[in-house]
Design an enzyme around this catalytic site. Structure first.
Site, PDB file in Angstrom:
ATOM      1  N   PHE A  17     -58.855  20.609 -43.526  1.00  0.00           N
ATOM      2  CA  PHE A  17     -58.695  19.404 -44.354  1.00  0.00           C
ATOM      3  C   PHE A  17     -57.234  18.986 -44.390  1.00  0.00           C
ATOM      4  O   PHE A  17     -56.663  18.702 -45.431  1.00  0.00           O
ATOM      5  CB  PHE A  17     -59.241  19.682 -45.763  1.00  0.00           C
ATOM      6  CG  PHE A  17     -59.636  18.432 -46.507  1.00  0.00           C
ATOM      7  CD1 PHE A  17     -60.572  17.556 -45.984  1.00  0.00           C
ATOM      8  CD2 PHE A  17     -59.067  18.150 -47.744  1.00  0.00           C
ATOM      9  CE1 PHE A  17     -60.932  16.406 -46.677  1.00  0.00           C
ATOM     10  CE2 PHE A  17     -59.429  17.010 -48.450  1.00  0.00           C
ATOM     11  CZ  PHE A  17     -60.366  16.137 -47.913  1.00  0.00           C
ATOM     12  N   GLY A  18     -56.662  18.916 -43.181  1.00  0.00           N
ATOM     13  CA  GLY A  18     -55.284  18.432 -43.051  1.00  0.00           C
ATOM     14  C   GLY A  18     -55.263  16.914 -42.947  1.00  0.00           C
ATOM     15  O   GLY A  18     -56.227  16.232 -43.309  1.00  0.00           O
ATOM     16  N   ARG A  19     -54.157  16.412 -42.401  1.00  0.00           N
ATOM     17  CA  ARG A  19     -53.948  14.957 -42.352  1.00  0.00           C
ATOM     18  C   ARG A  19     -55.082  14.193 -41.670  1.00  0.00           C
ATOM     19  O   ARG A  19     -55.558  13.183 -42.171  1.00  0.00           O
ATOM     20  CB  ARG A  19     -52.633  14.646 -41.608  1.00  0.00           C
ATOM     21  CG  ARG A  19     -51.385  14.974 -42.379  1.00  0.00           C
ATOM     22  CD  ARG A  19     -50.168  14.680 -41.523  1.00  0.00           C
ATOM     23  NE  ARG A  19     -50.080  15.591 -40.411  1.00  0.00           N
ATOM     24  CZ  ARG A  19     -49.322  16.674 -40.391  1.00  0.00           C
ATOM     25  NH1 ARG A  19     -48.564  16.969 -41.419  1.00  0.00           N
ATOM     26  NH2 ARG A  19     -49.295  17.461 -39.337  1.00  0.00           N
ATOM     27  N   ILE A  20     -55.516  14.692 -40.477  1.00  0.00           N
ATOM     28  CA  ILE A  20     -56.519  13.938 -39.701  1.00  0.00           C
ATOM     29  C   ILE A  20     -57.872  13.985 -40.406  1.00  0.00           C
ATOM     30  O   ILE A  20     -58.567  12.966 -40.509  1.00  0.00           O
ATOM     31  CB  ILE A  20     -56.585  14.455 -38.244  1.00  0.00           C
ATOM     32  CG1 ILE A  20     -55.237  14.235 -37.545  1.00  0.00           C
ATOM     33  CG2 ILE A  20     -57.718  13.765 -37.472  1.00  0.00           C
ATOM     34  CD1 ILE A  20     -55.082  14.918 -36.191  1.00  0.00           C
ATOM     35  N   THR A  31     -62.790  16.775 -32.381  1.00  0.00           N
ATOM     36  CA  THR A  31     -61.582  16.106 -31.871  1.00  0.00           C
ATOM     37  C   THR A  31     -60.386  17.054 -32.012  1.00  0.00           C
ATOM     38  O   THR A  31     -59.246  16.625 -31.874  1.00  0.00           O
ATOM     39  CB  THR A  31     -61.268  14.805 -32.657  1.00  0.00           C
ATOM     40  OG1 THR A  31     -61.197  15.140 -34.049  1.00  0.00           O
ATOM     41  CG2 THR A  31     -62.299  13.735 -32.436  1.00  0.00           C
ATOM     42  N   ARG A  75     -59.731  21.034 -30.903  1.00  0.00           N
ATOM     43  CA  ARG A  75     -59.452  21.691 -29.623  1.00  0.00           C
ATOM     44  C   ARG A  75     -60.772  22.234 -29.092  1.00  0.00           C
ATOM     45  O   ARG A  75     -61.617  22.711 -29.867  1.00  0.00           O
ATOM     46  CB  ARG A  75     -58.448  22.852 -29.799  1.00  0.00           C
ATOM     47  CG  ARG A  75     -57.016  22.406 -29.952  1.00  0.00           C
ATOM     48  CD  ARG A  75     -56.460  21.753 -28.665  1.00  0.00           C
ATOM     49  NE  ARG A  75     -55.074  21.345 -28.790  1.00  0.00           N
ATOM     50  CZ  ARG A  75     -54.662  20.099 -29.044  1.00  0.00           C
ATOM     51  NH1 ARG A  75     -55.544  19.115 -29.232  1.00  0.00           N
ATOM     52  NH2 ARG A  75     -53.368  19.822 -29.098  1.00  0.00           N
ATOM     53  N   GLU A  94     -60.418  22.157 -20.519  1.00  0.00           N
ATOM     54  CA  GLU A  94     -60.310  20.794 -19.992  1.00  0.00           C
ATOM     55  C   GLU A  94     -59.151  20.693 -18.993  1.00  0.00           C
ATOM     56  O   GLU A  94     -58.177  21.431 -19.131  1.00  0.00           O
ATOM     57  CB  GLU A  94     -60.164  19.785 -21.141  1.00  0.00           C
ATOM     58  CG  GLU A  94     -58.891  19.900 -21.939  1.00  0.00           C
ATOM     59  CD  GLU A  94     -58.869  18.949 -23.138  1.00  0.00           C
ATOM     60  OE1 GLU A  94     -59.780  18.996 -23.973  1.00  0.00           O
ATOM     61  OE2 GLU A  94     -57.905  18.169 -23.225  1.00  0.00           O
ATOM     62  N   HIS A 130     -60.475  13.252 -24.172  1.00  0.00           N
ATOM     63  CA  HIS A 130     -59.308  13.563 -25.017  1.00  0.00           C
ATOM     64  C   HIS A 130     -58.495  12.292 -25.343  1.00  0.00           C
ATOM     65  O   HIS A 130     -57.325  12.185 -24.994  1.00  0.00           O
ATOM     66  CB  HIS A 130     -58.429  14.626 -24.345  1.00  0.00           C
ATOM     67  CG  HIS A 130     -57.586  15.406 -25.319  1.00  0.00           C
ATOM     68  ND1 HIS A 130     -57.239  16.724 -25.142  1.00  0.00           N
ATOM     69  CD2 HIS A 130     -56.998  15.047 -26.493  1.00  0.00           C
ATOM     70  CE1 HIS A 130     -56.490  17.130 -26.146  1.00  0.00           C
ATOM     71  NE2 HIS A 130     -56.325  16.124 -26.988  1.00  0.00           N
ATOM     72  N   GLY A 138     -58.031  11.024 -28.485  1.00  0.00           N
ATOM     73  CA  GLY A 138     -57.613  10.955 -29.901  1.00  0.00           C
ATOM     74  C   GLY A 138     -56.406  10.076 -30.189  1.00  0.00           C
ATOM     75  O   GLY A 138     -56.478   9.157 -30.996  1.00  0.00           O
TER      76      GLY A 138
HETATM   77  C1  DGY Z   1     -52.359  16.383 -29.910  1.00  0.00           C
HETATM   78  O1  DGY Z   1     -51.398  15.651 -30.178  1.00  0.00           O
HETATM   79  O2  DGY Z   1     -52.382  17.563 -30.210  1.00  0.00           O
HETATM   80  C2  DGY Z   1     -53.525  15.747 -29.239  1.00  0.00           C
HETATM   81  O3  DGY Z   1     -54.475  16.633 -28.851  1.00  0.00           O
HETATM   82  C3  DGY Z   1     -53.081  14.842 -28.120  1.00  0.00           C
HETATM   83  O4  DGY Z   1     -52.755  13.675 -28.772  1.00  0.00           O
END
Ligand code: DGY
Length: 323
Positions: free
Chosen positions: A156-159, A240, A242, A271, A289, A291
Protein backbone atom coordinates in the site's frame (compact mmCIF):
# COMPACT_ATOMS: atom_id res chain seq x y z
CA UNK A 1 37.79 21.40 -14.18
CA UNK A 2 36.87 18.50 -16.44
CA UNK A 3 33.27 17.31 -16.57
CA UNK A 4 32.36 14.09 -14.74
CA UNK A 5 32.19 11.01 -16.98
CA UNK A 6 28.69 9.52 -17.14
CA UNK A 7 27.65 6.32 -18.93
CA UNK A 8 23.98 5.69 -19.79
CA UNK A 9 23.07 2.03 -20.36
CA UNK A 10 19.97 2.47 -22.57
CA UNK A 11 18.42 5.10 -24.83
CA UNK A 12 16.65 7.84 -22.82
CA UNK A 13 14.17 10.56 -23.90
CA UNK A 14 15.90 13.01 -26.28
CA UNK A 15 15.44 16.07 -24.08
CA UNK A 16 17.07 14.35 -21.11
CA UNK A 17 19.95 13.10 -23.27
CA UNK A 18 20.44 16.68 -24.52
CA UNK A 19 20.84 17.87 -20.92
CA UNK A 20 23.25 15.05 -20.15
CA UNK A 21 25.35 16.09 -23.17
CA UNK A 22 25.41 19.70 -22.02
CA UNK A 23 26.41 18.91 -18.45
CA UNK A 24 28.65 15.85 -18.61
CA UNK A 25 31.21 13.93 -20.58
CA UNK A 26 28.52 11.44 -21.48
CA UNK A 27 28.48 8.11 -23.29
CA UNK A 28 24.95 7.43 -24.57
CA UNK A 29 23.62 4.17 -25.97
CA UNK A 30 22.30 5.14 -29.43
CA UNK A 31 21.68 1.51 -30.41
CA UNK A 32 19.64 0.85 -27.24
CA UNK A 33 21.05 -2.69 -27.16
CA UNK A 34 21.31 -3.73 -23.50
CA UNK A 35 24.89 -3.77 -22.21
CA UNK A 36 26.52 -7.12 -21.46
CA UNK A 37 27.95 -7.96 -18.03
CA UNK A 38 31.44 -7.18 -19.34
CA UNK A 39 30.29 -3.84 -20.74
CA UNK A 40 28.69 -2.95 -17.40
CA UNK A 41 31.91 -3.85 -15.59
CA UNK A 42 33.91 -1.67 -17.97
CA UNK A 43 31.41 1.16 -17.47
CA UNK A 44 31.93 0.97 -13.70
CA UNK A 45 35.70 1.13 -14.27
CA UNK A 46 35.58 4.12 -16.59
CA UNK A 47 32.68 6.34 -15.47
CA UNK A 48 32.10 8.48 -12.39
CA UNK A 49 28.36 7.72 -12.60
CA UNK A 50 26.60 4.76 -14.18
CA UNK A 51 23.04 5.54 -15.24
CA UNK A 52 21.36 2.15 -15.36
CA UNK A 53 17.77 1.07 -15.63
CA UNK A 54 15.47 -1.78 -14.59
CA UNK A 55 16.62 -4.07 -17.44
CA UNK A 56 20.29 -3.99 -16.33
CA UNK A 57 21.09 -6.81 -13.97
CA UNK A 58 23.83 -5.31 -11.81
CA UNK A 59 24.97 -8.32 -9.84
CA UNK A 60 27.53 -8.68 -7.05
CA UNK A 61 29.97 -10.07 -9.64
CA UNK A 62 29.64 -6.90 -11.73
CA UNK A 63 29.90 -4.61 -8.70
CA UNK A 64 33.00 -6.45 -7.49
CA UNK A 65 34.97 -5.62 -10.64
CA UNK A 66 38.56 -4.55 -9.94
CA UNK A 67 39.50 -0.87 -10.23
CA UNK A 68 36.01 0.58 -10.02
CA UNK A 69 35.83 4.34 -10.66
CA UNK A 70 32.06 4.87 -10.35
CA UNK A 71 30.82 6.26 -7.04
CA UNK A 72 27.10 6.48 -7.90
CA UNK A 73 24.52 4.45 -9.81
CA UNK A 74 21.55 6.57 -10.88
CA UNK A 75 18.86 4.00 -11.68
CA UNK A 76 16.13 5.10 -14.11
CA UNK A 77 13.12 3.47 -12.41
CA UNK A 78 11.44 3.40 -9.06
CA UNK A 79 12.26 -0.31 -8.65
CA UNK A 80 15.90 -1.17 -8.03
CA UNK A 81 15.74 -4.93 -7.58
CA UNK A 82 17.95 -5.12 -10.70
CA UNK A 83 20.86 -3.99 -8.50
CA UNK A 84 22.50 -6.08 -5.77
CA UNK A 85 21.82 -3.44 -3.15
CA UNK A 86 23.60 -5.23 -0.30
CA UNK A 87 26.84 -5.37 -2.26
CA UNK A 88 26.49 -1.74 -3.35
CA UNK A 89 25.91 -0.74 0.26
CA UNK A 90 28.87 -2.75 1.53
CA UNK A 91 31.07 -0.99 -1.04
CA UNK A 92 29.77 2.48 -0.12
CA UNK A 93 28.47 2.86 -3.68
CA UNK A 94 25.55 5.26 -3.71
CA UNK A 95 22.35 4.19 -5.53
CA UNK A 96 19.38 6.40 -6.39
CA UNK A 97 15.97 5.67 -7.96
CA UNK A 98 13.12 7.74 -9.45
CA UNK A 99 10.08 7.62 -7.14
CA UNK A 100 6.90 9.79 -7.23
CA UNK A 101 7.01 10.79 -10.92
CA UNK A 102 5.64 7.48 -12.22
CA UNK A 103 3.01 6.89 -9.56
CA UNK A 104 -0.07 8.00 -11.49
CA UNK A 105 0.87 6.49 -14.83
CA UNK A 106 1.64 3.10 -13.26
CA UNK A 107 -1.63 3.20 -11.32
CA UNK A 108 -3.40 4.01 -14.61
CA UNK A 109 -1.94 0.85 -16.18
CA UNK A 110 -3.05 -1.23 -13.18
CA UNK A 111 -6.57 0.20 -13.59
CA UNK A 112 -6.42 -0.40 -17.35
CA UNK A 113 -5.51 -4.07 -16.81
CA UNK A 114 -8.25 -4.42 -14.21
CA UNK A 115 -10.81 -3.09 -16.68
CA UNK A 116 -9.39 -5.12 -19.57
CA UNK A 117 -9.53 -8.31 -17.56
CA UNK A 118 -13.00 -7.67 -16.09
CA UNK A 119 -14.51 -6.66 -19.44
CA UNK A 120 -12.58 -9.18 -21.57
CA UNK A 121 -11.17 -6.38 -23.70
CA UNK A 122 -8.13 -8.29 -25.00
CA UNK A 123 -10.37 -11.16 -26.14
CA UNK A 124 -12.70 -8.71 -27.86
CA UNK A 125 -9.85 -6.98 -29.64
CA UNK A 126 -8.48 -10.30 -30.88
CA UNK A 127 -11.92 -11.28 -32.15
CA UNK A 128 -12.03 -8.20 -34.36
CA UNK A 129 -8.40 -8.47 -35.48
CA UNK A 130 -8.90 -12.10 -36.46
CA UNK A 131 -12.05 -11.12 -38.39
CA UNK A 132 -14.14 -13.47 -36.29
CA UNK A 133 -16.72 -10.97 -35.03
CA UNK A 134 -20.11 -11.74 -36.54
CA UNK A 135 -22.06 -9.02 -34.74
CA UNK A 136 -23.59 -8.07 -31.37
CA UNK A 137 -25.13 -10.88 -29.34
CA UNK A 138 -26.87 -10.77 -25.93
CA UNK A 139 -24.47 -13.43 -24.65
CA UNK A 140 -21.16 -12.52 -26.24
CA UNK A 141 -18.02 -11.92 -24.16
CA UNK A 142 -19.87 -11.41 -20.91
CA UNK A 143 -17.52 -9.94 -18.36
CA UNK A 144 -17.89 -8.60 -14.86
CA UNK A 145 -19.07 -5.22 -13.63
CA UNK A 146 -16.32 -3.20 -11.97
CA UNK A 147 -18.29 -0.39 -10.30
CA UNK A 148 -18.86 -1.00 -6.58
CA UNK A 149 -16.79 -4.20 -6.49
CA UNK A 150 -14.02 -4.90 -3.98
CA UNK A 151 -10.37 -4.16 -4.80
CA UNK A 152 -7.71 -5.79 -2.64
CA UNK A 153 -4.24 -4.24 -2.78
CA UNK A 154 -1.17 -6.16 -1.68
CA UNK A 155 1.33 -3.49 -0.70
CA UNK A 156 0.00 0.00 0.00
CA UNK A 157 2.69 2.41 -1.12
CA UNK A 158 2.36 5.35 -3.48
CA UNK A 159 1.21 3.40 -6.57
CA UNK A 160 -1.29 1.27 -4.67
CA UNK A 161 -2.76 4.37 -3.03
CA UNK A 162 -3.04 6.14 -6.39
CA UNK A 163 -4.85 3.13 -7.84
CA UNK A 164 -7.10 2.95 -4.79
CA UNK A 165 -8.04 6.64 -5.30
CA UNK A 166 -8.99 6.05 -8.94
CA UNK A 167 -10.88 2.87 -8.07
CA UNK A 168 -12.70 4.27 -5.04
CA UNK A 169 -13.51 7.81 -6.18
CA UNK A 170 -13.92 6.93 -9.87
CA UNK A 171 -15.53 3.49 -9.78
CA UNK A 172 -17.04 3.40 -6.29
CA UNK A 173 -14.91 0.38 -5.41
CA UNK A 174 -14.47 -0.82 -1.86
CA UNK A 175 -10.78 -0.82 -0.90
CA UNK A 176 -9.02 -3.52 1.12
CA UNK A 177 -5.28 -3.59 1.59
CA UNK A 178 -2.51 -5.65 3.10
CA UNK A 179 0.62 -3.74 4.11
CA UNK A 180 3.38 -4.42 6.60
CA UNK A 181 3.01 -0.97 8.15
CA UNK A 182 0.08 1.28 8.95
CA UNK A 183 -0.46 4.12 6.43
CA UNK A 184 -1.50 7.61 7.61
CA UNK A 185 -5.09 7.69 8.94
CA UNK A 186 -6.15 10.51 6.58
CA UNK A 187 -5.40 8.27 3.58
CA UNK A 188 -7.38 5.38 5.05
CA UNK A 189 -10.28 7.73 5.84
CA UNK A 190 -10.31 9.28 2.37
CA UNK A 191 -10.50 5.83 0.76
CA UNK A 192 -12.69 4.29 3.45
CA UNK A 193 -10.13 1.50 3.22
CA UNK A 194 -9.89 -1.58 5.40
CA UNK A 195 -6.55 -3.02 6.43
CA UNK A 196 -6.28 -6.81 6.42
CA UNK A 197 -3.91 -8.61 8.74
CA UNK A 198 -3.10 -11.41 6.32
CA UNK A 199 -2.73 -11.81 2.56
CA UNK A 200 -4.88 -14.95 2.79
CA UNK A 201 -7.89 -13.09 4.19
CA UNK A 202 -7.60 -10.38 1.55
CA UNK A 203 -7.33 -12.92 -1.29
CA UNK A 204 -10.47 -14.74 -0.26
CA UNK A 205 -12.46 -11.49 0.05
CA UNK A 206 -11.51 -9.38 -2.99
CA UNK A 207 -13.12 -9.37 -6.44
CA UNK A 208 -9.92 -7.86 -7.86
CA UNK A 209 -6.43 -8.25 -6.41
CA UNK A 210 -3.67 -5.87 -7.48
CA UNK A 211 -0.02 -6.37 -6.54
CA UNK A 212 2.09 -3.42 -5.41
CA UNK A 213 5.03 -4.83 -3.48
CA UNK A 214 8.70 -4.51 -4.42
CA UNK A 215 10.42 -7.34 -6.31
CA UNK A 216 13.35 -9.39 -4.99
CA UNK A 217 13.91 -12.49 -2.89
CA UNK A 218 11.53 -11.44 -0.10
CA UNK A 219 8.50 -11.34 -2.40
CA UNK A 220 9.45 -14.05 -4.94
CA UNK A 221 6.36 -16.20 -5.66
CA UNK A 222 4.38 -14.42 -2.96
CA UNK A 223 1.39 -15.39 -5.09
CA UNK A 224 1.73 -19.14 -5.42
CA UNK A 225 -0.57 -22.08 -6.07
CA UNK A 226 -1.77 -22.25 -2.47
CA UNK A 227 -2.69 -18.54 -2.39
CA UNK A 228 -4.29 -18.55 -5.86
CA UNK A 229 -6.60 -21.31 -4.63
CA UNK A 230 -7.89 -18.94 -1.94
CA UNK A 231 -9.16 -16.43 -4.51
CA UNK A 232 -12.76 -16.42 -5.70
CA UNK A 233 -13.50 -18.18 -9.01
CA UNK A 234 -14.83 -14.82 -10.28
CA UNK A 235 -11.74 -12.87 -9.15
CA UNK A 236 -9.02 -11.23 -11.26
CA UNK A 237 -5.32 -10.80 -10.47
CA UNK A 238 -3.46 -7.70 -11.65
CA UNK A 239 0.33 -7.39 -11.59
CA UNK A 240 2.16 -4.15 -12.38
CA UNK A 241 4.84 -4.72 -9.70
CA UNK A 242 7.45 -7.29 -10.68
CA UNK A 243 6.98 -10.55 -12.58
CA UNK A 244 8.59 -12.82 -10.03
CA UNK A 245 6.08 -11.83 -7.33
CA UNK A 246 3.76 -14.35 -9.06
CA UNK A 247 4.58 -18.00 -9.73
CA UNK A 248 3.81 -18.02 -13.49
CA UNK A 249 3.23 -21.78 -13.71
CA UNK A 250 0.74 -21.64 -10.84
CA UNK A 251 -1.08 -18.67 -12.41
CA UNK A 252 -1.33 -20.45 -15.77
CA UNK A 253 -2.84 -23.46 -13.99
CA UNK A 254 -5.25 -21.23 -12.06
CA UNK A 255 -6.47 -19.52 -15.24
CA UNK A 256 -6.71 -22.77 -17.18
CA UNK A 257 -8.58 -24.63 -14.47
CA UNK A 258 -10.84 -21.72 -13.52
CA UNK A 259 -9.66 -21.15 -9.95
CA UNK A 260 -9.85 -17.47 -10.90
CA UNK A 261 -11.63 -15.69 -13.78
CA UNK A 262 -8.84 -13.64 -15.29
CA UNK A 263 -5.56 -11.81 -14.95
CA UNK A 264 -3.86 -8.69 -16.25
CA UNK A 265 -0.07 -8.58 -16.35
CA UNK A 266 2.34 -5.77 -17.19
CA UNK A 267 5.40 -7.57 -15.80
CA UNK A 268 6.75 -11.11 -16.21
CA UNK A 269 9.18 -13.53 -14.66
CA UNK A 270 12.33 -13.43 -16.80
CA UNK A 271 10.92 -10.70 -19.09
CA UNK A 272 11.08 -10.07 -22.00
CA UNK A 273 10.60 -13.84 -22.28
CA UNK A 274 6.97 -14.75 -21.77
CA UNK A 275 5.91 -18.21 -20.62
CA UNK A 276 4.15 -19.70 -23.69
CA UNK A 277 1.45 -20.94 -21.30
CA UNK A 278 0.22 -17.33 -20.98
CA UNK A 279 -0.04 -16.93 -24.75
CA UNK A 280 -2.32 -19.94 -25.04
CA UNK A 281 -4.87 -18.47 -22.60
CA UNK A 282 -7.82 -16.29 -23.50
CA UNK A 283 -8.60 -15.03 -20.00
CA UNK A 284 -5.52 -12.87 -19.62
CA UNK A 285 -4.58 -9.32 -20.70
CA UNK A 286 -0.87 -8.88 -21.42
CA UNK A 287 1.07 -5.62 -21.69
CA UNK A 288 4.82 -5.16 -22.29
CA UNK A 289 5.87 -3.42 -19.03
CA UNK A 290 4.15 -0.13 -19.90
CA UNK A 291 3.59 1.17 -16.35
CA UNK A 292 5.61 4.37 -16.64
CA UNK A 293 5.55 4.61 -20.44
CA UNK A 294 4.21 8.12 -21.05
CA UNK A 295 6.17 11.01 -22.51
CA UNK A 296 5.70 13.12 -19.40
CA UNK A 297 6.71 10.39 -16.98
CA UNK A 298 9.77 9.11 -18.83
CA UNK A 299 11.12 12.68 -19.15
CA UNK A 300 10.39 13.26 -15.46
CA UNK A 301 12.21 10.03 -14.56
CA UNK A 302 15.25 11.19 -16.53
CA UNK A 303 15.13 14.60 -14.85
CA UNK A 304 14.99 12.89 -11.48
CA UNK A 305 18.19 11.00 -12.29
CA UNK A 306 19.79 14.26 -13.46
CA UNK A 307 18.86 15.95 -10.17
CA UNK A 308 20.24 13.04 -8.16
CA UNK A 309 23.64 12.95 -9.88
CA UNK A 310 23.87 16.76 -9.91
CA UNK A 311 23.41 16.74 -6.13
CA UNK A 312 26.04 14.03 -5.77
CA UNK A 313 28.61 15.85 -7.92
CA UNK A 314 28.13 19.08 -5.95
CA UNK A 315 28.59 17.27 -2.65
CA UNK A 316 24.93 17.25 -1.59
CA UNK A 317 22.75 14.32 -0.59
CA UNK A 318 20.72 13.09 -3.61
CA UNK A 319 17.00 13.26 -2.83
CA UNK A 320 16.27 9.72 -4.00
CA UNK A 321 19.15 7.89 -2.37
CA UNK A 322 18.24 4.26 -1.61
CA UNK A 323 21.65 3.20 -0.19
C1 DGY B 1 10.07 0.98 -12.47
O1 DGY B 1 10.31 2.19 -12.53
O2 DGY B 1 10.48 0.29 -11.55
C2 DGY B 1 9.22 0.41 -13.54
O3 DGY B 1 9.12 -0.94 -13.48
C3 DGY B 1 9.65 0.90 -14.90
O4 DGY B 1 9.03 2.13 -15.00
Amino acid sequence: MSKPKVIVTRKWPAEVEAQLKALYDVQLNESDIPMTADELKKALQTADALLSTVTDSITADILNVEGKRAKIIGNFGVGYNNIDINTAKAQGLLVTNTPHVLTDCTADIAMLLLLMSARRAAEGERLIRHQQWTGWKPTQLIGQKVTSKTLGLIGFGRIAQAMAKKAHHGFGMKILFYAPSQPPQNIIDDLQATRYETIEELLSEANFVSLHCPGGEATRHLINEQRLKLMRPSAHLINTARGDVVDSKALIKALKEGWIAGAGLDVFEGEPNIDPGFLALDNIALLPHLGSATEETRVAMGNRVLANIAAFFTGDEPEDRVV
